[in-house]
Design a protein around this motif. Structure first.
Motif, PDB file in Angstrom:
ATOM      1  N   HIS A  14       0.859  -1.230  -0.020  1.00 45.49           N
ATOM      2  CA  HIS A  14      -0.091   0.052   0.094  1.00 45.49           C
ATOM      3  C   HIS A  14       0.804   1.272  -0.115  1.00 45.49           C
ATOM      4  CE1 HIS A  14      -4.090   1.434   1.999  1.00 45.49           C
ATOM      5  NE2 HIS A  14      -3.646   2.027   0.639  1.00 45.49           N
ATOM      6  N   GLY A  15       0.741   2.049   0.921  1.00 48.06           N
ATOM      7  CA  GLY A  15       1.810   3.389   1.229  1.00 48.06           C
ATOM      8  C   GLY A  15       3.152   3.007   1.165  1.00 48.06           C
ATOM      9  N   ILE A  16       3.990   3.752   0.438  1.00 50.94           N
ATOM     10  CA  ILE A  16       5.575   3.514   0.578  1.00 50.94           C
ATOM     11  C   ILE A  16       6.295   4.735   0.964  1.00 50.94           C
ATOM     12  CG2 ILE A  16       5.741   1.427  -0.799  1.00 50.94           C
ATOM     13  CD1 ILE A  16       6.590   3.148  -3.152  1.00 50.94           C
ATOM     14  N   SER A  17       7.311   4.520   1.629  1.00 51.88           N
ATOM     15  CA  SER A  17       8.327   5.745   1.787  1.00 51.88           C
ATOM     16  C   SER A  17       9.717   5.421   1.716  1.00 51.88           C
ATOM     17  CB  SER A  17       8.106   6.409   3.086  1.00 51.88           C
ATOM     18  OG  SER A  17       8.864   7.604   3.367  1.00 51.88           O
ATOM     19  N   VAL A  18      10.684   6.453   1.359  1.00 55.82           N
ATOM     20  CA  VAL A  18      12.225   5.816   1.358  1.00 55.82           C
ATOM     21  C   VAL A  18      12.828   6.753   2.347  1.00 55.82           C
ATOM     22  CG1 VAL A  18      12.189   4.833  -1.050  1.00 55.82           C
ATOM     23  CG2 VAL A  18      12.364   7.194  -0.968  1.00 55.82           C
ATOM     24  N   TYR A  19      13.819   6.652   2.928  1.00 55.91           N
ATOM     25  CA  TYR A  19      14.715   7.152   3.680  1.00 55.91           C
ATOM     26  C   TYR A  19      16.299   6.967   3.509  1.00 55.91           C
ATOM     27  CZ  TYR A  19      16.536   9.829   7.656  1.00 55.91           C
ATOM     28  OH  TYR A  19      17.435  10.763   8.412  1.00 55.91           O
ATOM     29  N   THR A  20      16.729   8.247   2.971  1.00 51.25           N
ATOM     30  CA  THR A  20      18.153   7.968   2.762  1.00 51.25           C
ATOM     31  C   THR A  20      19.070   8.343   3.782  1.00 51.25           C
ATOM     32  OG1 THR A  20      17.721   8.410   0.409  1.00 51.25           O
ATOM     33  CG2 THR A  20      20.071   8.583   1.155  1.00 51.25           C
TER      34      THR A  20
ATOM     35  N   PHE B  33      10.303   1.678   3.273  1.00 49.72           N
ATOM     36  CA  PHE B  33       9.269   1.329   4.000  1.00 49.72           C
ATOM     37  C   PHE B  33       7.848   1.119   3.409  1.00 49.72           C
ATOM     38  CE2 PHE B  33      11.254   2.640   8.300  1.00 49.72           C
ATOM     39  CZ  PHE B  33      12.228   3.424   7.766  1.00 49.72           C
ATOM     40  N   VAL B  34       7.341  -0.118   3.432  1.00 52.04           N
ATOM     41  CA  VAL B  34       6.307  -0.512   2.845  1.00 52.04           C
ATOM     42  C   VAL B  34       5.146  -0.865   3.633  1.00 52.04           C
ATOM     43  CG1 VAL B  34       5.415  -2.056   0.885  1.00 52.04           C
ATOM     44  CG2 VAL B  34       7.609  -1.354   0.722  1.00 52.04           C
ATOM     45  N   VAL B  35       4.031  -0.337   3.703  1.00 48.40           N
ATOM     46  CA  VAL B  35       2.776  -0.903   4.479  1.00 48.40           C
ATOM     47  C   VAL B  35       2.223  -2.009   3.687  1.00 48.40           C
ATOM     48  CG1 VAL B  35       0.449  -0.207   5.088  1.00 48.40           C
ATOM     49  CG2 VAL B  35       2.266   1.637   5.024  1.00 48.40           C
TER      50      VAL B  35
ATOM     51  N   GLN C 141       0.915  -4.479   8.719  1.00 50.15           N
ATOM     52  CA  GLN C 141       2.413  -4.498   9.117  1.00 50.15           C
ATOM     53  C   GLN C 141       3.106  -3.648   8.070  1.00 50.15           C
ATOM     54  OE1 GLN C 141       2.369  -8.682   9.130  1.00 50.15           O
ATOM     55  NE2 GLN C 141       3.863  -9.001   7.433  1.00 50.15           N
ATOM     56  N   ILE C 142       4.224  -3.152   8.662  1.00 48.19           N
ATOM     57  CA  ILE C 142       5.339  -2.409   7.842  1.00 48.19           C
ATOM     58  C   ILE C 142       6.512  -3.381   7.420  1.00 48.19           C
ATOM     59  CG2 ILE C 142       6.684  -0.205   7.785  1.00 48.19           C
ATOM     60  CD1 ILE C 142       3.427   0.359   8.382  1.00 48.19           C
ATOM     61  N   GLU C 143       6.958  -3.459   6.456  1.00 49.50           N
ATOM     62  CA  GLU C 143       7.981  -3.995   5.982  1.00 49.50           C
ATOM     63  C   GLU C 143       9.173  -2.930   5.746  1.00 49.50           C
ATOM     64  OE1 GLU C 143       8.081  -6.867   6.296  1.00 49.50           O
ATOM     65  OE2 GLU C 143       5.797  -7.778   5.960  1.00 49.50           O
ATOM     66  N   ARG C 144      10.308  -3.243   6.412  1.00 48.80           N
ATOM     67  CA  ARG C 144      11.382  -2.437   6.116  1.00 48.80           C
ATOM     68  C   ARG C 144      12.475  -3.037   5.230  1.00 48.80           C
ATOM     69  NH1 ARG C 144      15.450  -1.679   9.963  1.00 48.80           N
ATOM     70  NH2 ARG C 144      16.684   0.053   9.640  1.00 48.80           N
ATOM     71  N   PHE C 145      12.898  -2.438   4.220  1.00 45.92           N
ATOM     72  CA  PHE C 145      13.990  -3.006   3.723  1.00 45.92           C
ATOM     73  C   PHE C 145      15.101  -2.089   3.219  1.00 45.92           C
ATOM     74  CE2 PHE C 145       9.589  -4.303   1.935  1.00 45.92           C
ATOM     75  CZ  PHE C 145       9.943  -5.829   1.650  1.00 45.92           C
TER      76      PHE C 145
ATOM     77  N   ILE D 157       2.555   6.186   4.898  1.00 39.78           N
ATOM     78  CA  ILE D 157       3.691   6.302   5.781  1.00 39.78           C
ATOM     79  C   ILE D 157       4.507   7.233   5.234  1.00 39.78           C
ATOM     80  CG2 ILE D 157       4.794   4.300   4.673  1.00 39.78           C
ATOM     81  CD1 ILE D 157       5.744   3.500   7.197  1.00 39.78           C
ATOM     82  N   VAL D 158       5.349   8.077   6.316  1.00 39.45           N
ATOM     83  CA  VAL D 158       6.267   8.645   5.811  1.00 39.45           C
ATOM     84  C   VAL D 158       7.782   8.390   6.745  1.00 39.45           C
ATOM     85  CG1 VAL D 158       5.607  10.877   6.985  1.00 39.45           C
ATOM     86  CG2 VAL D 158       7.547  10.997   5.076  1.00 39.45           C
ATOM     87  N   ALA D 159       8.783   8.082   6.304  1.00 42.57           N
ATOM     88  CA  ALA D 159       9.837   7.867   7.188  1.00 42.57           C
ATOM     89  C   ALA D 159      10.730   9.153   7.383  1.00 42.57           C
ATOM     90  CB  ALA D 159      10.862   6.787   6.585  1.00 42.57           C
ATOM     91  N   VAL D 160      11.033   9.440   8.648  1.00 46.39           N
ATOM     92  CA  VAL D 160      11.917  10.409   9.060  1.00 46.39           C
ATOM     93  C   VAL D 160      13.186  10.060   9.803  1.00 46.39           C
ATOM     94  CG1 VAL D 160       9.598  11.915   9.433  1.00 46.39           C
ATOM     95  CG2 VAL D 160      10.508  10.487  11.224  1.00 46.39           C
TER      96      VAL D 160
END
Ligand SMILES: *[C@@H]1O[C@H](CO)[C@@H](O)[C@H](O)[C@H]1NC(C)=O
Length: 357
Positions: free
Chosen positions: A114-120, A130-132, A140-144, A170-173
């Motif tokens: 579903h929603g995704i976010s990237v964090y560098t 990060f993937v919902v 659940q949130i999958e972190r890759f 989701i938004v990764a901070v």
């Protein structure tokens, strides 16, 4: 009053209540909204993306991540569709989404992105995705970790928490922290599906997550949907889809959020993307969500792209950049610009790339 009299009165009262609630839902979903098309030049469908491109997020270097294959309750999508993550390189002359290689030990069958976010990571440049996901209607949130050399993902963690139910976006901070929108109040399937729509109260929330702390940081949304941060990370933007606005919130030291203002957008906006150069907020919106939730192949839901300029100023400018009545593109859920191109994704339909005027 006799028993029969009482029962007829009760039935009448329920009918009046339901009638009022359905009228309310039709209003919130803009059920009578018809849309004039407002097309962009040189639009083409992206290959491979025929089962949704619900969320898209783009790195500064022009690499876009796309979640595809969302099986969201009520949407016209086959159960056999498989969840996938694609990347697309805007630098290539022939822009084509490429499926990311998933880790071997990862359960692909129940993956429902579903929603995704990237964090560098500013320290070493590592890109975290990060993937919902909604396996069996749960969240659940999958972190890759993203490996650019061979376009693959390394699975790092599955995050589950009782506050993180029905996560939409989701938004990764940080390397391990994020804000998430919770789009439903109820947890029970029946209550979520029927009762929640009928009541449609401002009961949905935004949750902050870090390994040390998980908490509700904002509430009062009818249907909290897209979420993102300003380029300086100081403000969080939240789309309240059913209230037709985008909220601006200020981040506090303790990661709490303080309401600043809301910007009316006149559409049911889904995911939010932020242009890192201008700070403009872009969204794929549902001009008529009634047509989306009560899908009819002969009267398909349209698409609308909204751009908000100067969102932090006293006079934000809300612009419609693209609109289609559903004959070309159905159910736009995200839009993101790069250079003079615009990428538009959808909940379950195709994805379009166009030139900006
Ligand atoms: C795309 O091109 C820009 C400008 O030449 C460069 O800075 C960037 O790293 C490139 N992106 C990728 C993903 O190769």
């Amino acid at each position: 009053m006799g028993k029969v009299g009482f029962i007829s009165l009760l039935i009448a009262a329920i009918a009046v209540f339901l009638g009022e609630r359905i009228a309310n839902l039709r209003k919130r979903f803009q059920a009578t909204q018809e849309l004039e098309t407002n097309h962009l030049p040189n639009c083409v469908f992206l290959p491979n993306l025929n089962h949704g491109s619900e969320d898209i997020t783009i790195l500064r270097n022009g690499l876009a991540f796309i979640s595809s294959g969302l099986r969201y309750p009520g949407m016209p999508i086959l159960d056999t569709v498989v969840g996938k993550i694609y990347v697309l390189d805007f630098n290539e002359t022939r822009i084509k989404p490429i499926e990311l290689r998933m880790p071997r030990n990862f359960d692909l069958e129940s993956f429902n992105p579903h929603g995704i976010s990237v964090y560098t990571d500013p320290n070493d440049g590592t890109v975290y995705l990060f993937v919902v996901s909604h396996p069996e209607h749960k969240t659940q949130i999958e972190r890759f970790k993203f490996v650019e050399e061979d376009y693959s993902l390394v699975h790092l963690k599955t995050i589950k928490h009782e506050l993180l139910h029905s996560v939409n976006d989701i938004v990764a901070v940080g390397v391990e922290s994020f804000y998430a929108t919770i789009d439903q109040y109820f947890v029970n399937e029946f209550m979520k599906g029927i009762v929640e729509l009928i009541l449609l109260q401002p009961w949905t929330t935004v949750v902050y997550y870090s390994p040390e702390e998980v908490k509700v940081v904002s509430d009062g949304y009818y249907f909290a949907n897209g979420i993102n941060v300003s380029p300086d990370q100081k403000y969080v933007y939240v789309a309240d889809m059913a209230d037709h606005n985008v909220h601006v919130l200020e981040r506090k030291e303790d990661n709490g959020l303080a309401f600043v203002k809301s910007v009316a957008v006149g559409s049911l906006c889904d995911n939010l993307e932020v242009d890192p150069n201008t700070g403009d907020v872009w969204s794929g919106c549902h001009p008529n969500a009634w047509k989306l939730f009560f899908y009819d192949a002969n009267n398909t839901p349209g698409s609308e792209v909204i751009q908000i300029q100067n969102i932090l100023s006293d006079e934000p400018v809300v612009k419609q950049v693209y609109a289609d009545d559903g004959k070309v593109l159905q159910g736009s859920s995200v839009a993101t610009p790069y250079g003079n191109k615009l990428l538009i994704g959808t909940v379950f339909h195709k994805a379009l790339i166009c030139d900006l005027k």
